[in-house]
Design a protein around this motif. Structure first.
Motif, PDB file in Angstrom:
ATOM      1  N   GLU A  95       8.226   4.827  -1.368  1.00  0.00           N
ATOM      2  CA  GLU A  95       9.528   4.693  -2.018  1.00  0.00           C
ATOM      3  C   GLU A  95      10.459   3.772  -1.249  1.00  0.00           C
ATOM      4  OE1 GLU A  95      10.863   8.713  -2.353  1.00  0.00           O
ATOM      5  OE2 GLU A  95       9.879   9.018  -4.290  1.00  0.00           O
ATOM      6  N   LEU A  96      10.223   3.644   0.055  1.00  0.00           N
ATOM      7  CA  LEU A  96      11.044   2.772   0.896  1.00  0.00           C
ATOM      8  C   LEU A  96      10.114   1.891   1.720  1.00  0.00           C
ATOM      9  CD1 LEU A  96      13.736   1.855   2.106  1.00  0.00           C
ATOM     10  CD2 LEU A  96      13.642   3.819   3.644  1.00  0.00           C
ATOM     11  N   VAL A  97      10.302   0.578   1.599  1.00  0.00           N
ATOM     12  CA  VAL A  97       9.385  -0.385   2.221  1.00  0.00           C
ATOM     13  C   VAL A  97      10.186  -1.445   2.963  1.00  0.00           C
ATOM     14  CG1 VAL A  97       7.616  -2.122   1.789  1.00  0.00           C
ATOM     15  CG2 VAL A  97       7.662  -0.035   0.411  1.00  0.00           C
ATOM     16  N   PHE A  98       9.742  -1.786   4.171  1.00  0.00           N
ATOM     17  CA  PHE A  98      10.328  -2.878   4.939  1.00  0.00           C
ATOM     18  C   PHE A  98       9.314  -4.020   5.023  1.00  0.00           C
ATOM     19  CE2 PHE A  98      12.933   0.642   6.238  1.00  0.00           C
ATOM     20  CZ  PHE A  98      14.162   0.103   6.598  1.00  0.00           C
ATOM     21  N   GLY A  99       9.783  -5.229   4.715  1.00  0.00           N
ATOM     22  CA  GLY A  99       8.978  -6.432   4.905  1.00  0.00           C
ATOM     23  C   GLY A  99       9.644  -7.299   5.952  1.00  0.00           C
ATOM     24  N   LEU A 100       8.993  -7.459   7.107  1.00  0.00           N
ATOM     25  CA  LEU A 100       9.609  -8.131   8.255  1.00  0.00           C
ATOM     26  C   LEU A 100       8.808  -9.366   8.636  1.00  0.00           C
ATOM     27  CD1 LEU A 100      10.246  -4.916  10.396  1.00  0.00           C
ATOM     28  CD2 LEU A 100      11.748  -5.961   8.698  1.00  0.00           C
ATOM     29  N   GLY A 101       9.488 -10.502   8.746  1.00  0.00           N
ATOM     30  CA  GLY A 101       8.788 -11.712   9.148  1.00  0.00           C
ATOM     31  C   GLY A 101       9.538 -12.959   8.745  1.00  0.00           C
ATOM     32  N   PRO A 102       8.982 -14.125   9.074  1.00  0.00           N
ATOM     33  CA  PRO A 102       9.694 -15.394   8.871  1.00  0.00           C
ATOM     34  C   PRO A 102       9.825 -15.787   7.407  1.00  0.00           C
ATOM     35  CG  PRO A 102       7.446 -15.794   9.631  1.00  0.00           C
ATOM     36  CD  PRO A 102       7.673 -14.312   9.720  1.00  0.00           C
ATOM     37  N   ALA A 103      10.658 -16.785   7.188  1.00  0.00           N
ATOM     38  CA  ALA A 103      10.871 -17.314   5.844  1.00  0.00           C
ATOM     39  C   ALA A 103       9.580 -17.922   5.306  1.00  0.00           C
ATOM     40  CB  ALA A 103      11.975 -18.366   5.879  1.00  0.00           C
ATOM     41  N   GLY A 104       9.445 -17.888   3.989  1.00  0.00           N
ATOM     42  CA  GLY A 104       8.300 -18.534   3.356  1.00  0.00           C
ATOM     43  C   GLY A 104       7.062 -17.688   3.257  1.00  0.00           C
ATOM     44  N   THR A 105       7.142 -16.404   3.645  1.00  0.00           N
ATOM     45  CA  THR A 105       5.954 -15.547   3.622  1.00  0.00           C
ATOM     46  C   THR A 105       5.864 -14.708   2.354  1.00  0.00           C
ATOM     47  OG1 THR A 105       7.206 -13.938   4.956  1.00  0.00           O
ATOM     48  CG2 THR A 105       5.715 -15.408   6.129  1.00  0.00           C
TER      49      THR A 105
ATOM     50  N   PHE B 235       6.108  -0.157   6.643  1.00  0.00           N
ATOM     51  CA  PHE B 235       6.494  -1.371   7.346  1.00  0.00           C
ATOM     52  C   PHE B 235       5.351  -2.376   7.275  1.00  0.00           C
ATOM     53  CE2 PHE B 235       9.565   1.520   9.169  1.00  0.00           C
ATOM     54  CZ  PHE B 235      10.668   0.713   9.442  1.00  0.00           C
ATOM     55  N   THR B 236       5.656  -3.587   6.825  1.00  0.00           N
ATOM     56  CA  THR B 236       4.681  -4.674   6.816  1.00  0.00           C
ATOM     57  C   THR B 236       5.246  -5.824   7.625  1.00  0.00           C
ATOM     58  OG1 THR B 236       3.901  -4.058   4.602  1.00  0.00           O
ATOM     59  CG2 THR B 236       3.319  -6.246   5.400  1.00  0.00           C
ATOM     60  N   TYR B 237       4.433  -6.358   8.528  1.00  0.00           N
ATOM     61  CA  TYR B 237       4.878  -7.430   9.419  1.00  0.00           C
ATOM     62  C   TYR B 237       4.164  -8.729   9.049  1.00  0.00           C
ATOM     63  CZ  TYR B 237       6.776  -3.576  12.147  1.00  0.00           C
ATOM     64  OH  TYR B 237       7.484  -2.463  12.547  1.00  0.00           O
ATOM     65  N   PHE B 238       4.941  -9.776   8.825  1.00  0.00           N
ATOM     66  CA  PHE B 238       4.415 -11.091   8.471  1.00  0.00           C
ATOM     67  C   PHE B 238       4.525 -12.027   9.668  1.00  0.00           C
ATOM     68  CE2 PHE B 238       5.855  -9.094   4.594  1.00  0.00           C
ATOM     69  CZ  PHE B 238       4.928  -9.467   3.625  1.00  0.00           C
ATOM     70  N   THR B 239       3.659 -13.022   9.702  1.00  0.00           N
ATOM     71  CA  THR B 239       3.694 -14.036  10.756  1.00  0.00           C
ATOM     72  C   THR B 239       3.635 -15.417  10.114  1.00  0.00           C
ATOM     73  OG1 THR B 239       1.291 -14.262  11.022  1.00  0.00           O
ATOM     74  CG2 THR B 239       2.370 -12.461  12.231  1.00  0.00           C
TER      75      THR B 239
END
Length: 337
Positions: free
Chosen positions: A145-155, A308-312
């Motif tokens: 129900e609550l999601v964080f997407g963390l990482g740089p622009a363009g992902t 939590f999802t982490y992008f690179t």
């Protein structure tokens, strides 16, 4: 998937793999104009691909051949289902790590997508993840129900979150879509800008309008905004509200203060979902002001039910130069630290 594609691996002591495709029309689309798709796969995998009639001969190291074969099979399966094969889909087939596919490999990719509902259907297009992190993010959007997407622009953080919001609205899971951003760039200068409050705020909300218009006809977006089925507003406008029966997206969340972030998170109401996106390396708050996103990641990352999802830089799906720029800045920051 790919059940009609035949294999033969008797060349040069198993150093080559031969794939035979029964439908020449699909094979033309698979290879691309002047075999441009094959060239992309060669560059992305290190394998060498020779096109002979309705056959593709793959040579190279074992992992290179497997990578290229996986990409080709997934692309052909897409075409078999009547889906277009665009440049981004070719990139996705190359970039998606082999470990995300169930054994025996690429033959299960489409079934996995369908079984896990790893796609969003909108009025204009079907939206699918194109990297492993995007796949994890989409899974999280479906399951939390609550999601964080963390990482740089363009992902693709904002793009996928808005696609999820539109898809949930069209499926009748929610009654409205609420998109918010901190308007920190405006600061105290809002009063000096021409126009009413909407005209002053809209430039900071434009990326959200752009995403919506990619999924819904422009007239439908305008009508939904007029009827308040879609709300696009600065973060500060959320205070005092309870956001029920809604899909809520907070973009550029690194520019929310700690108090603003707590205020926003506690707006979550019944039958609602919330996606919080941001880049913790791009905080525009005044010096000495703590980013609410950084604080939320520290406080909430072990709370059950919050994803939590982490992008690179490897997940950047814009121009390839964007990924190079991000990697260069990351490397410079690492040296300075």
């Amino acid at each position: 998937m790919g059940s009609d594609i035949s294999d033969a691996t008797s060349f040069a002591e198993n150093t080559e793999t031969l794939l035979e495709f029964p439908d020449n029309r699909l094979l033309i689309d698979l290879c691309g104009q002047l075999d441009s798709n094959l060239s992309k796969i060669e560059m992305g995998t290190g394998a060498v691909i020779h096109h002979r009639g309705n056959q593709l001969l793959i040579s190279g190291e074992s992992h290179e051949k497997k990578h290229a074969e996986t990409a080709l099979r997934s692309m052909y399966a897409r075409l078999e289902q009547g889906r277009p094969l665009e440049s981004g889909d070719v990139d996705a087939a190359i970039r998606m790590p082999k470990e995300v596919f169930d054994e025996p490999g690429a033959n299960d990719q489409i079934e996995m997508f369908k079984g896990d509902r790893l796609e969003f259907r909108t009025r204009k297009k079907i939206v699918e993840p194109r990297t492993k992190s995007q796949m994890a993010y989409v899974k999280s959007l479906f399951s939390n129900e609550l999601v964080f997407g963390l990482g740089p622009a363009g992902t693709g953080k904002t793009y996928l979150a808005v696609a999820a919001a539109v898809s949930n609205y069209l499926e009748g899971n929610v009654d409205r879509i609420i998109l918010a951003r901190p308007a920190v760039e405006a600061g105290e200068r809002l009063g000096f800008l021409p126009g009413d409050m909407k005209e002053k705020i809209d430039p900071y909300m434009q990326p959200l309008y752009d995403a919506l218009n990619d999924f819904l006809p422009g007239k439908q977006v305008a009508k939904m905004i007029e009827e308040r089925q879609i709300e696009i507003a600065p973060l500060a406008f959320m205070r005092g509200r309870t956001l029920s029966n809604a899909f809520v997206v907070l973009d550029e969340a690194q520019n929310a203060t700690t108090m603003q972030m707590k205020m926003f998170l506690t707006r979550l109401g019944e039958n609602s979902r919330m996606a919080i996106n941001g880049d913790m390396s791009q905080v525009d708050l005044p010096k000495g002001v703590m980013s609410g996103l950084i604080e939320a990641e520290r406080v909430l990352r072990k709370v059950d039910g919050i994803g939590f999802t982490y992008f690179t830089a490897e997940d950047v799906v814009r121009h390839p130069m964007v990924a190079k720029i991000i990697r260069a800045y990351d490397a410079a920051h690492a040296r300075d630290v």
